[in-house]
Design an enzyme around this catalytic site. Structure first.
Site, PDB file in Angstrom:
ATOM      1  N   CYS A  52     -31.300  20.215 103.720  1.00  0.00           N
ATOM      2  CA  CYS A  52     -29.833  20.248 103.551  1.00  0.00           C
ATOM      3  C   CYS A  52     -29.455  19.923 102.108  1.00  0.00           C
ATOM      4  O   CYS A  52     -29.860  18.896 101.573  1.00  0.00           O
ATOM      5  CB  CYS A  52     -29.186  19.244 104.502  1.00  0.00           C
ATOM      6  SG  CYS A  52     -27.443  18.950 104.131  1.00  0.00           S
ATOM      7  N   CYS A  55     -27.476  16.393 101.895  1.00  0.00           N
ATOM      8  CA  CYS A  55     -28.074  15.103 102.255  1.00  0.00           C
ATOM      9  C   CYS A  55     -28.453  14.310 100.996  1.00  0.00           C
ATOM     10  O   CYS A  55     -28.785  14.892  99.957  1.00  0.00           O
ATOM     11  CB  CYS A  55     -29.315  15.321 103.131  1.00  0.00           C
ATOM     12  SG  CYS A  55     -28.933  15.540 104.884  1.00  0.00           S
ATOM     13  N   HIS A 115     -26.501  13.451 108.351  1.00  0.00           N
ATOM     14  CA  HIS A 115     -26.393  14.898 108.517  1.00  0.00           C
ATOM     15  C   HIS A 115     -25.862  15.272 109.902  1.00  0.00           C
ATOM     16  O   HIS A 115     -25.260  16.325 110.088  1.00  0.00           O
ATOM     17  CB  HIS A 115     -27.797  15.502 108.303  1.00  0.00           C
ATOM     18  CG  HIS A 115     -27.858  16.991 108.378  1.00  0.00           C
ATOM     19  ND1 HIS A 115     -27.455  17.800 107.343  1.00  0.00           N
ATOM     20  CD2 HIS A 115     -28.284  17.820 109.378  1.00  0.00           C
ATOM     21  CE1 HIS A 115     -27.627  19.073 107.698  1.00  0.00           C
ATOM     22  NE2 HIS A 115     -28.122  19.112 108.921  1.00  0.00           N
ATOM     23  N   ASN A 155     -13.434  22.415 106.514  1.00  0.00           N
ATOM     24  CA  ASN A 155     -13.706  23.634 107.255  1.00  0.00           C
ATOM     25  C   ASN A 155     -14.915  23.330 108.129  1.00  0.00           C
ATOM     26  O   ASN A 155     -15.995  23.099 107.613  1.00  0.00           O
ATOM     27  CB  ASN A 155     -14.037  24.737 106.240  1.00  0.00           C
ATOM     28  CG  ASN A 155     -13.705  26.091 106.754  1.00  0.00           C
ATOM     29  OD1 ASN A 155     -12.840  26.232 107.617  1.00  0.00           O
ATOM     30  ND2 ASN A 155     -14.378  27.097 106.247  1.00  0.00           N
ATOM     31  N   SER A 163     -20.797  26.615 105.965  1.00  0.00           N
ATOM     32  CA  SER A 163     -22.182  26.970 105.681  1.00  0.00           C
ATOM     33  C   SER A 163     -23.180  25.892 106.067  1.00  0.00           C
ATOM     34  O   SER A 163     -24.383  26.129 106.012  1.00  0.00           O
ATOM     35  CB  SER A 163     -22.320  27.267 104.184  1.00  0.00           C
ATOM     36  OG  SER A 163     -22.013  26.107 103.437  1.00  0.00           O
ATOM     37  N   HIS A 166     -23.637  19.478 107.863  1.00  0.00           N
ATOM     38  CA  HIS A 166     -23.483  18.143 107.263  1.00  0.00           C
ATOM     39  C   HIS A 166     -21.984  17.880 107.078  1.00  0.00           C
ATOM     40  O   HIS A 166     -21.272  18.716 106.512  1.00  0.00           O
ATOM     41  CB  HIS A 166     -24.213  18.092 105.912  1.00  0.00           C
ATOM     42  CG  HIS A 166     -24.338  16.698 105.382  1.00  0.00           C
ATOM     43  ND1 HIS A 166     -25.537  16.033 105.300  1.00  0.00           N
ATOM     44  CD2 HIS A 166     -23.397  15.826 104.950  1.00  0.00           C
ATOM     45  CE1 HIS A 166     -25.329  14.818 104.819  1.00  0.00           C
ATOM     46  NE2 HIS A 166     -24.033  14.675 104.603  1.00  0.00           N
ATOM     47  N   HIS A 168     -18.654  17.462 105.751  1.00  0.00           N
ATOM     48  CA  HIS A 168     -18.143  17.574 104.388  1.00  0.00           C
ATOM     49  C   HIS A 168     -16.811  18.312 104.369  1.00  0.00           C
ATOM     50  O   HIS A 168     -16.438  18.964 105.340  1.00  0.00           O
ATOM     51  CB  HIS A 168     -19.145  18.327 103.498  1.00  0.00           C
ATOM     52  CG  HIS A 168     -19.265  19.792 103.826  1.00  0.00           C
ATOM     53  ND1 HIS A 168     -19.988  20.262 104.897  1.00  0.00           N
ATOM     54  CD2 HIS A 168     -18.731  20.890 103.233  1.00  0.00           C
ATOM     55  CE1 HIS A 168     -19.906  21.579 104.938  1.00  0.00           C
ATOM     56  NE2 HIS A 168     -19.147  21.991 103.952  1.00  0.00           N
ATOM     57  N   GLN A 170     -13.748  19.977 101.267  1.00  0.00           N
ATOM     58  CA  GLN A 170     -13.628  20.481  99.905  1.00  0.00           C
ATOM     59  C   GLN A 170     -12.263  20.121  99.333  1.00  0.00           C
ATOM     60  O   GLN A 170     -11.316  19.832 100.081  1.00  0.00           O
ATOM     61  CB  GLN A 170     -13.776  22.006  99.893  1.00  0.00           C
ATOM     62  CG  GLN A 170     -15.140  22.489 100.360  1.00  0.00           C
ATOM     63  CD  GLN A 170     -15.351  23.956 100.028  1.00  0.00           C
ATOM     64  OE1 GLN A 170     -15.017  24.417  98.937  1.00  0.00           O
ATOM     65  NE2 GLN A 170     -15.896  24.705 100.963  1.00  0.00           N
TER      66      GLN A 170
HETATM   67  P1  H2U Z   1     -18.642  25.314 103.181  1.00  0.00           P
HETATM   68  O1  H2U Z   1     -19.654  24.802 104.115  1.00  0.00           O
HETATM   69  O2  H2U Z   1     -17.260  25.166 103.737  1.00  0.00           O
HETATM   70  O3  H2U Z   1     -18.960  26.708 102.751  1.00  0.00           O
HETATM   71  O4  H2U Z   1     -18.704  24.381 101.862  1.00  0.00           O
HETATM   72  C1  H2U Z   1     -19.893  24.048 101.234  1.00  0.00           C
HETATM   73  C2  H2U Z   1     -19.706  24.251  99.751  1.00  0.00           C
HETATM   74  O5  H2U Z   1     -20.842  23.726  99.083  1.00  0.00           O
HETATM   75  C3  H2U Z   1     -19.612  25.723  99.372  1.00  0.00           C
HETATM   76  O6  H2U Z   1     -18.352  25.965  98.806  1.00  0.00           O
HETATM   77  C4  H2U Z   1     -21.092  24.496  97.949  1.00  0.00           C
HETATM   78  C5  H2U Z   1     -20.743  25.920  98.358  1.00  0.00           C
HETATM   79  O7  H2U Z   1     -20.306  26.659  97.258  1.00  0.00           O
HETATM   80  N1  H2U Z   1     -22.496  24.313  97.550  1.00  0.00           N
HETATM   81  C6  H2U Z   1     -22.782  23.702  96.348  1.00  0.00           C
HETATM   82  O8  H2U Z   1     -21.861  23.369  95.593  1.00  0.00           O
HETATM   83  N2  H2U Z   1     -24.092  23.450  96.005  1.00  0.00           N
HETATM   84  C7  H2U Z   1     -25.148  23.825  96.775  1.00  0.00           C
HETATM   85  O9  H2U Z   1     -26.274  23.532  96.437  1.00  0.00           O
HETATM   86  C8  H2U Z   1     -24.931  24.623  98.002  1.00  0.00           C
HETATM   87  C9  H2U Z   1     -23.521  24.775  98.445  1.00  0.00           C
END
Ligand code: H2U
Length: 356
Positions: A52, A55, A115, A155, A163, A166, A168, A170
């Protein structure tokens, strides 16, 4: 002909925050729970996942290593949609082709080192840390002269395009006020000018009078399915005191907000006994240095699920072409959510396992 009744008859409802209308068709859902009600177990998650990128101690996509954080952690998105170093400029050809450069900053907020948790299963102290971090980020980002609006959001769930499980959220901070907050700003300002009180202060009085859309409340917050809700189980957490921004909360209000966020997330998971997907976020005054007495900040939850863990509402057809529509009434949804426990269903399952 029978007398018009919101419970039975097709009608349109007005959203005074955005000025938009929504079609409600309660006659289509006399028996809304006849469909599937299956649960989907979902994969068991590890407390720490070596693969992850959120993490503690793990490497992110750009090669950076996360610190071994023990509470919350924020970093600038490695794939940011808005970046700071955009050349200022404008493209215009007549009144019809118009574009403007937009600078901004995107942050990723890890809610917990664990996580396998979500807000629904975190404790109030952990959620309070998330709220404190949001406030810290708002204050920091707001100092930037190029930042006018700060959108905090979460989200949650693969169905929402999230995605990574974990926990989180934004933050997207930018030069302009985006569409949804801009609409809310205009309508709150018009209301405040006319009445001298915030729109959501007056709205709360009505919800307290009617009671039927209140899911629960605590000392400082009321949680309602708004009269104008679009999503089947949409809710809104509203501070009882009019405040333009989350930075204005007292200690007691921050704790009460953590309590409301946790309880709402737990009720959502309990509804279909799954990790409930949603997009949630805070709408608040712009960070433009003005007081904005018209603004009454609030947090909205837009969950897509309708009847079960897999049957979701589609915003298609009429909704893409005309305006949003719902069958089950907001009052029905509030009643369902009100009837649920604040204790997460997994805790019930654990307590039901007989001790050896
Ligand atoms: P989402 O799960 O809502 O997509 O948000 C995760 C965000 O984490 C996503 O916008 C960022 C992605 O761009 N990200 C990073 O900044 N670094 C990483 O190593 C992977 C994902």
């Amino acid at each position: 002909m029978a007398q018009f009744d919101l419970k039975d008859h097709s009608h349109r409802r007005y959203n005074p925050l955005t000025g938009e209308w929504i079609q409600v068709s309660p006659h289509r859902s006399k028996r809304p729970w006849q469909g599937q009600v299956e649960k989907t177990g979902g994969a068991e998650l590890l407390a720490f996942d070596p693969a992850c990128y959120l993490c503690p101690g793990n490497v992110r996509a750009n090669g950076e290593v996360n610190p071994t954080y023990t509470s919350t952690y924020a970093f600038t998105n490695d794939f940011a949609a808005l970046v700071e170093d955009v050349p200022a400029g404008e493209f215009r050809d007549s009144d019809l082709l118009l574009a403007k450069s937009e600078a901004g900053i995107c942050r990723v907020i890890c809610f917990s080192p664990r996580h396998d948790l979500t807000v629904a299963e975190m404790d109030a102290a952990g959620i309070r840390s998330v709220i404190d971090l949001w406030i810290e980020e708002y204050n920091q980002l707001g100092k930037n002269k190029n930042i006018q609006y700060i959108q905090i959001f979460e989200n949650k769930g693969a169905v929402m395009g999230c995605s990574n499980p974990h926990p989180h959220g934004q933050i997207w901070a930018q030069q302009s006020i985006p569409a949804e907050p801009a609409k809310k700003q205009q309508h709150q300002l018009d209301y405040f000018k006319r009445k001298g009180v915030t729109l959501l202060a007056d709205y709360q009085v009505l919800e307290q009078k009617h009671q039927e859309r209140i899911v629960f409340e605590n000392d400082h917050f009321i949680v309602v399915v708004p009269f104008w809700a679009v999503w089947p189980f949409e809710t809104m957490i509203v501070p009882k005191r009019a405040m333009a921004r989350i930075t204005e909360m007292t200690e007691a209000e921050r704790n009460a907000f953590a309590d409301a966020y946790r309880r709402m997330a737990a009720r959502y998971d309990n509804l279909f006994e799954v990790s409930f997907p949603y997009s949630a976020g805070i709408h608040q005054a712009p960070s433009d240095g003005e007081a904005h007495a018209e603004w009454h900040w609030h947090m909205v939850f837009y969950p897509p699920l309708l009847r079960s863990a897999t049957v979701k509402k589609f915003m298609v057809g009429y909704e893409m072409l005309a305006n949003p529509q719902r069958d089950i009434t907001p009052e029905f949804s509030a009643d369902r959510l009100r009837s649920l426990s604040d204790t997460h269903f997994k805790q019930h399952i654990v307590s039901e396992i007989p001790k050896p």
